[in-house]
Write a protein that holds these residues in place. Structure first.
Motif, short mmCIF file in Angstrom:
data_model
loop_
_atom_site.label_atom_id
_atom_site.label_comp_id
_atom_site.label_asym_id
_atom_site.label_seq_id
_atom_site.Cartn_x
_atom_site.Cartn_y
_atom_site.Cartn_z
N ALA A 279 3.08 -2.65 3.34
CA ALA A 279 2.68 -2.71 1.93
C ALA A 279 2.06 -4.06 1.59
O ALA A 279 1.05 -4.13 0.86
CB ALA A 279 3.90 -2.46 1.04
N ILE A 280 2.63 -5.13 2.12
CA ILE A 280 2.09 -6.47 1.89
C ILE A 280 0.66 -6.56 2.41
O ILE A 280 -0.25 -7.10 1.76
CB ILE A 280 2.96 -7.55 2.57
CG1 ILE A 280 4.26 -7.77 1.80
CG2 ILE A 280 2.21 -8.88 2.68
CD1 ILE A 280 4.11 -8.50 0.49
N SER A 281 0.43 -6.00 3.59
CA SER A 281 -0.91 -6.04 4.20
C SER A 281 -1.90 -5.25 3.36
O SER A 281 -3.03 -5.70 3.12
CB SER A 281 -0.84 -5.46 5.62
OG SER A 281 -2.11 -5.50 6.22
N ILE A 282 -1.47 -4.07 2.87
CA ILE A 282 -2.36 -3.24 2.04
C ILE A 282 -2.67 -3.95 0.72
O ILE A 282 -3.81 -3.95 0.24
CB ILE A 282 -1.73 -1.85 1.78
CG1 ILE A 282 -1.59 -1.08 3.09
CG2 ILE A 282 -2.59 -1.05 0.79
CD1 ILE A 282 -0.81 0.22 2.96
N LEU A 283 -1.65 -4.56 0.11
CA LEU A 283 -1.85 -5.29 -1.14
C LEU A 283 -2.84 -6.44 -0.97
O LEU A 283 -3.67 -6.70 -1.84
CB LEU A 283 -0.51 -5.82 -1.67
CG LEU A 283 0.42 -4.76 -2.29
CD1 LEU A 283 1.85 -5.29 -2.38
CD2 LEU A 283 -0.07 -4.35 -3.67
N SER A 284 -2.75 -7.12 0.16
CA SER A 284 -3.69 -8.21 0.44
C SER A 284 -5.11 -7.68 0.57
O SER A 284 -6.07 -8.29 0.08
CB SER A 284 -3.29 -8.94 1.73
OG SER A 284 -2.03 -9.54 1.59
N ALA A 285 -5.25 -6.53 1.22
CA ALA A 285 -6.57 -5.90 1.35
C ALA A 285 -7.11 -5.51 -0.02
O ALA A 285 -8.31 -5.66 -0.29
CB ALA A 285 -6.47 -4.68 2.26
N VAL A 286 -6.23 -5.00 -0.90
CA VAL A 286 -6.64 -4.62 -2.26
C VAL A 286 -7.17 -5.83 -3.01
O VAL A 286 -8.19 -5.76 -3.71
CB VAL A 286 -5.45 -3.98 -3.02
CG1 VAL A 286 -5.76 -3.88 -4.52
CG2 VAL A 286 -5.15 -2.60 -2.45
#
Length: 772
Positions: A279-286
Motif C-alpha cells: 500500500a505504501i508503494s502504491i500511495l507513493s506512485a499515486v
C-alpha cells in the motif's frame, strides 16, 4: 511643495513627510509592540526608520536590531538606514567572519542582520541583546514554529530592560490561528492595518490591475493526460479494495493522510502485513502520478518529460512500477513525440505574445539604445515572469530567446540535475543587469518573491496561480511601485489552475476580513499581552556572574542548526560550541552523546553510517550514549525488524545506551539531566575530542609528537626518524633538536619550555578557591 520630516538623528530633507507613516510610527511608540500590515511599496521601512530614530535618540547608547529573512534583504535595509539616519549602521550575516561580527556589533548603533546569524552569536555568547531598544522583524509572518524569530523575540524580552518590538509584513496569512501564533511568538500587542483603500494612503499608492488570462489545453495534451488519468485510476481502485481509501475521488492531501495512517499501522505491528508495504508503494506512485498530472495541465511537455527522466533514475518500487505501467508508458511515449514535433502548452505561446505586445517595436528600440549607451531608460518596459518550477523557467527562457527577446533566468542557490544554483553574487549581477536594461524580461522561481532587492517592474506575469495568498501578494508586490502596475495570471481551463486561483482569492479575502474585525483583533492582542505578563512573572534568564553556576555542555559546531542548543541555553546550561571529531555533545571526559532524529537514524542504517559512528563512539568514550529523538521511527519504508535489530546491535555489540526523547526540547532536558548527574555540581575540566584517538602504535607516537609547539605531521615524522622514540625526543637538548631538518632555534626553545615547565593547574585552582 514637498515637506520633509525633521529629527535630530535624521538626515536633512531625506524623508518626505507622509501623514500615514508618521501616524503608524506614533502608534508603535505609544502603544508598544506592534505589527504593521501594509501592501508592498507603502513605505513600511520608513516607518521602522522613524521609530528607530526616536528610540535611539531617547534611549541613550542603545542599539536597534533590524532582522530580515535573507542576506540580500538585510543588506538592503542597511543601505536604507544609512541613507536616512546619521548614526553608525552595519550588517551582520553568515558571510561575515565571527570576529568581524563582534566588532560590527560593538561599534554600530543600527545592526541589520539575518536571524540565524544573530541566534548563533547569542548562543555562543559573543554579545547579548541587553542594549537593544528596538527590534524590527521584517516579513514577520515567518515568526512561527522553530524559526529564529521566535527564539530571538523571547531572548530579547528577557534580556532588554527597555524593549520594543515592531513587526512588518504585507501578508500575515489567512489562518487566524497562524496570525495568533505570530502575535504570541513575537509578543505583538497591537495590529495596525493599512490598505490601498485608506484615504490617507491613496495619494501615494499606485493601483495594480490584475487580469486573469484563460487558455484551453491542446488536444495533444488532453490525450497524454487521459493515459496518465487511467494510470492513476487503476491505483486508486486498488487502494480502495485494500481498504486504504474510502473513495477514488481524492486530492493530494487525502493521499498524504492515507500514507500517514498506513505508516502508523506498520509502526504498531511487530510483524507488519506485506500488504501494508504494498500500500505504501502504491500511495507513493499515486503521489508521483498526481504531480505528473499537474505538470501536464499547468506547465508543459518539456517539464513533464524532465520529470519522467528523473523518475527513471529512481530505484524505488513506486517509480519502477510507473515505468512498467502500460498507460503511463503510453503517456510518456506521446510526450516524447510531442516534444519532437515542437508541440507546447498554450501558456507558452500566450506568454510569448504578452511579452511581445508589452515590449513592442518602440519598447525594443528603447531597450537596445539603453544597452548601447549602458544607461537605464526609465520608460522602457520591465517585465517579470514567475513560475513554480525551474524546468518551466528553462522552457520559457529558451522560447523567449528564440523569439529574439533578451531574458535572464533567476533562481535559488541549490543545484539541480547538474545545473548549479546561482550564488548570491551571481543573483546580484543579474538584478543589476536587469536594472540597467540589459534584459527585457526577468524569469524567476519563487526565490524572488521576497527578500531580494528587485527593481519595480511594469508587468508581472504569473505562469500559474499559486494557492497561497501570502505568495500571491508577494508576487503582485513586484509591480506598481513607481507607477500603475499590472499583473497577468495564466489559467488553464478545467484544471487545478482554477482551484488554486479561487483558493488564493478566498484566502486573501479571509485575511483582510480578519484583520479589520474588531473581535478578532482584540483576541489576537489579548493573547500576546497575556504572554507578556507571564514572561514578567517568570524569572529572567541571565548569564551567571560566576562561570561555575551552571552545568557545562560542549556541543559540536555542526549541531548549530538544531534547536537543542537553543533549548539548553534556556534551561540555564553553559553551552560551549566546539568542533568535535566524535559525538554531538560531551558532558565529561567519559560521557558523550550522539543525537539522532528518527529520520536520521533510519537513513544512517540505509547508508551504513550507523555502525561506523557507533564503533567510533564506543572506542572514544567509556560511557557513550545515543539519544533517539522523535516518535516516528517506524513510519518509513524500512522494515521495523531491521530497525529493532540495529538498536539491539548498538546496545549489545557496542555497549551504547540508547535514550528515547520526544523532540528537541525533550532532548535538551535529557542532556541537562545527564550533565547535572555527571558533574555533580562541580566544574572539572573536560578534554574535548577534536581528533579521533590514534589506533596504531605509529599513529599514537605521531599524535604525541604533533602536540608539541609548531610541530606538524612532517616535522613529527622527521623527529621520530632522527631520535628513534618519543622518550629520546623528550630527553633531547635544544641543540640536539636543532639538528633535525625543519626545527629552528625558536621551535626547539618552545619544545623544551613545554617539556620542562612546571604544571601550574593546581596552583591556579588553589588561588581561585581562595578568591571564592
Amino acid at each position: 511643495m514637498t515637506s520633509y520630516i525633521n529629527h535630530p538623528l535624521l538626515k536633512k530633507d531625506a524623508i518626505e513627510s507622509r501623514l500615514y507613516q508618521q501616524i503608524l510610527a506614533g502608534d508603535v511608540l505609544k502603544k508598544g509592540n506592534t505589527m504593521v500590515v501594509a501592501p508592498t511599496a507603502l513605505g513600511k521601512t520608513i516607518v521602522a526608520i522613524l521609530v528607530a530614530a526616536d528610540r535611539l535618540y531617547k534611549v541613550k547608547n542603545s542599539k536597534v536590531l533590524v532582522l530580515a529573512p535573507s542576506k540580500p534583504l538585510a543588506i538592503q535595509h542597511e543601505a536604507s538606514f544609512k541613507d536616512f539616519i546619521n548614526l553608525p549602521c552595519t550588517s551582520i550575516t553568515g558571510a561575515v567572519k565571527t570576529d568581524d561580527r563582534v566588532t560590527r556589533w560593538e561599534e554600530s548603533r543600527i545592526i541589520c542582520a539575518t536571524p540565524q546569524t544573530i541566534e548563533s552569536d547569542l548562543l555562543n555568547g559573543r554579545y547579548d541583546l541587553s542594549s537593544v531598544s528596538l527590534i524590527v522583524f521584517d516579513e514577520c509572518h515567518h515568526g512561527v514554529g522553530s524559526y529564529s524569530y521566535v527564539y530571538l523575540a523571547s531572548r530579547y524580552v528577557q534580556e532588554s530592560k527597555f524593549n520594543l518590538i515592531l513587526g512588518l509584513t504585507a501578508s500575515p496569512g489567512s489562518d487566524k490561528f497562524k496570525i495568533k501564533e505570530v502575535c504570541e511568538n513575537l509578543y505583538i500587542q497591537n495590529i495596525v492595518v493599512k490598505t490601498e483603500e485608506d484615504s490617507d494612503v491613496k495619494p501615494y499608492f499606485n493601483p495594480v490591475e490584475i487580469q486573469w488570462v484563460r487558455v484551453k489545453m491542446s488536444s495533444e495534451l488532453e490525450k497524454i493526460k487521459e493515459h496518465v488519468d487511467k494510470s492513476l485510476k487503476v491505483r486508486l481502485k486498488a487502494l480502495k479494495n485494500m481498504g486504504v481509501l474510502k473513495t477514488v475521488s481524492v486530492n493530494k492531501l487525502d493521499i498524504l493522510k492515507a500514507r500517514g495512517r498506513v505508516q502508523g499501522e506498520i509502526a504498531r505491528n511487530t510483524n507488519p502485513d506485506k500488504e501494508l508495504f504494498q500500500a505504501i508503494s502504491i500511495l507513493s506512485a499515486v503521489i508521483n502520478i498526481q504531480h505528473a498530472q499537474e505538470l501536464i495541465e499547468t506547465q508543459g511537455i518539456q517539464t513533464f518529460n524532465k520529470y519522467v527522466a528523473r523518475l527513471r533514475k529512481k530505484k524505488t518500487k513506486a517509480a519502477k512500477s510507473l515505468m512498467w505501467d502500460d498507460n503511463f508508458g503510453r503517456a510518456v511515449k506521446m510526450a516524447k513525440e510531442a516534444e519532437k514535433h515542437g508541440w507546447e502548452h498554450p501558456k507558452l505561446r500566450e506568454i510569448t505574445n504578452i511579452v511581445k505586445k508589452e515590449l513592442g517595436d518602440e519598447g525594443q528600440t528603447k531597450l537596445k539604445t539603453s544597452r548601447f549607451n549602458d544607461k537605464s531608460d526609465e520608460h522602457s518596459s520591465k517585465i517579470m515572469v514567475f513560475t513554480q518550477y525551474r524546468d518551466t523557467l528553462e522552457m520559457i527562457h529558451q522560447k523567449l530567446e528564440k523569439e529574439g527577446i533578451k531574458s535572464a533566468k533567476f533562481f535559488g542557490q541549490a543545484s539541480k540535475d547538474g545545473e548549479k544554483g546561482l550564488t548570491q553574487k551571481e543573483q546580484k549581477a543579474i538584478i543589476k543587469s536587469f536594472k540597467k536594461g540589459e534584459y527585457d524580461v526577468l524569469i524567476s522561481t519563487s526565490v524572488a518573491e521576497e527578500g531580494i532587492d528587485i527593481p519595480a517592474v511594469d508587468l508581472v506575469v504569473l505562469y500559474e496561480p499559486v494557492p497561497s495568498e501570502v505568495r500571491m501578494i508577494q508576487r503582485r508586490g513586484r509591480t506598481g511601485r513607481k507607477r500603475t502596475g499590472r499583473v497577468k495570471v495564466l489559467i488553464t481551463n478545467g484544471t487545478r489552475d482554477e482551484a488554486y486561483y479561487y483558493s488564493s482569492i478566498r484566502k486573501e479575502d479571509r485575511m483582510k476580513n480578519q484583520l479589520i474585525d474588531p473581535d478578532v483583533l482584540e483576541e489576537l492582542n489579548s493573547s500576546a499581552i497575556e504572554r507578556m505578563e507571564n514572561e514578567k512573572r517568570v524569572k529572567v534568564i541571565e548569564k551567571p556572574k560566576k562561570e561555575n553556576d551552571f552545568p557545562i555542555v560542549f556541543a559540536d559546531s555542526r549541531e548549530g542548526n538544531s534547536k537543542v542548543i537553543r533549548h539548553l541555553t534556556e534551561m540555564e546550561i553553559d553551552v560551549k560550541v566546539r568542533s568535535m571529531a566524535v559525538a554531538d555533545y560531551q558532558v565529561s571526559d567519559e560521557v558523550a552523546i550522539e543525537r539522532k532524529t528518527a529520520k536520521d537514524f533510519v537513513d544512517s542504517i540505509v547508508d551504513k553510517r550507523l555502525f561506523k559512528q557507533a564503533k567510533e563512539l564506543s572506542e572514544e568514550f567509556k560511557h557513550p550514549i545515543i539519544i533517539l529523538e522523535g516518535d516516528d521511527l517506524y513510519t518509513g519504508f524500512i522494515n521495523p525488524n531491521a530497525i529493532r535489530g540495529s538498536i539491539a546491535s548498538i546496545a549489545i555489540d557496542f555497549g551504547i545506551s540508547i535514550i528515547p526523547t520526544r523532540n528537541a526540547q525533550d532532548t535538551a532536558a535529557m542532556i541537562k539531566r545527564i550533565a547535572v548527574r555527571e558533574q555533580n555540581g562541580e566544574r572539572t575540566p573536560i578534554q574535548i575530542r577534536t581528533d579521533k584517538k590514534p589506533v596504531s602504535l605509529l599513529e599514537q607516537q605521531l599524535f604525541i609528537v604533533e602536540s608539541l609547539p609548531n610541530i606538524g605531521p612532517v616535522n613529527a615524522k622527521n623527529l621520530l626518524q632522527h631520535f628513534g622514540s618519543v622518550s629520546e625526543i623528550f630527553n633531547a637538548s635544544e641543540s640536539e633538536l636543532q639538528e633535525v631538518e625543519g626545527i629552528g632555534k625558536k621551535t626547539a626553545q618552545n619544545i623544551r619550555k613545554v617539556i620542562d615547565s612546571k604544571y601550574l593547574y593546581f596552583e591556579k585552582e588553589i588561588k581561585e578557591k581562595k578568591l571564592l
